[in-house]
Design a protein around this motif. Sequence first.
Motif: not given
Length: 250
Positions: A66, A101, A103, A106, A110, A114, A117, A135-136, A138-139
């Motif tokens: 992400n 990615y 989520s 999603p 997406n 996802a 991934s 990672m961000n 959310e990830a």
Amino acid sequence: MRLSPQERADRRNAFIKMNMIEKLDYIWSYYKFPVIMAIILIYIIIYASYRHFSRKETALYIACVNISTSENTESALFDGFLDFAGIDRKKNKIYIYQALYLSDNPTLANHEYAYASRLKLLAAANAGQLDVFLMNREAYDILSESGYLLELPPVLEQENPELLGKLRPFLIENNIILKDNAIERDLNETDEYYAVTKREINAAEISGFPVLREIDFTDEIFLGIAPNSPRLANAMEYINYLLSDPGLSL
């Protein structure tokens, strides 16, 4: 049919009298198949030797989840690590999983991305080809809940107490799902979701690390280590690399 000694002598004398072009034509005409096989064999030997001596071992597998990286970003984050760690870059490399990615919600467009991934991360983890996550938020939440992240303090306390001391101000905790009924809910066997969770310190918020100060990330960036990383020493050294700026106040 075998030639007599005289016939063999005649052919040898005739061959000696030929010029170079005639000799090559004679050899090709009578020994075409052995020559082709010899060329193929030599090619295979040379190619196999080249692959053997030029093949690089992977010193570290890093998954970027992400977060998007540019050429300049990758140069800042990764290029100096091998030299910093004293690892021969002629024989070693870093492998970067890009464009992953994740989520919990999603969009339709997406959803397949996802799902792919998740499968890629699962396969890499099972193969022992995951070491470090960047990672961000959310990830990080998703990977933490799914058990992809190592609980850092106990391992660092045993393996590298000095690193733990430097990293402690940046460590954060998150939920780990021990048990839930997600499968039953997905199969419409229940309407309510429940989960048994616990909290673990399993990542560091690294947005203020020296290297990342020069990178224009819009989100917070978190770093975690895979629980079954076969290259734990290199993963810890990578954290030291990100912390290596002497101007960083710890």
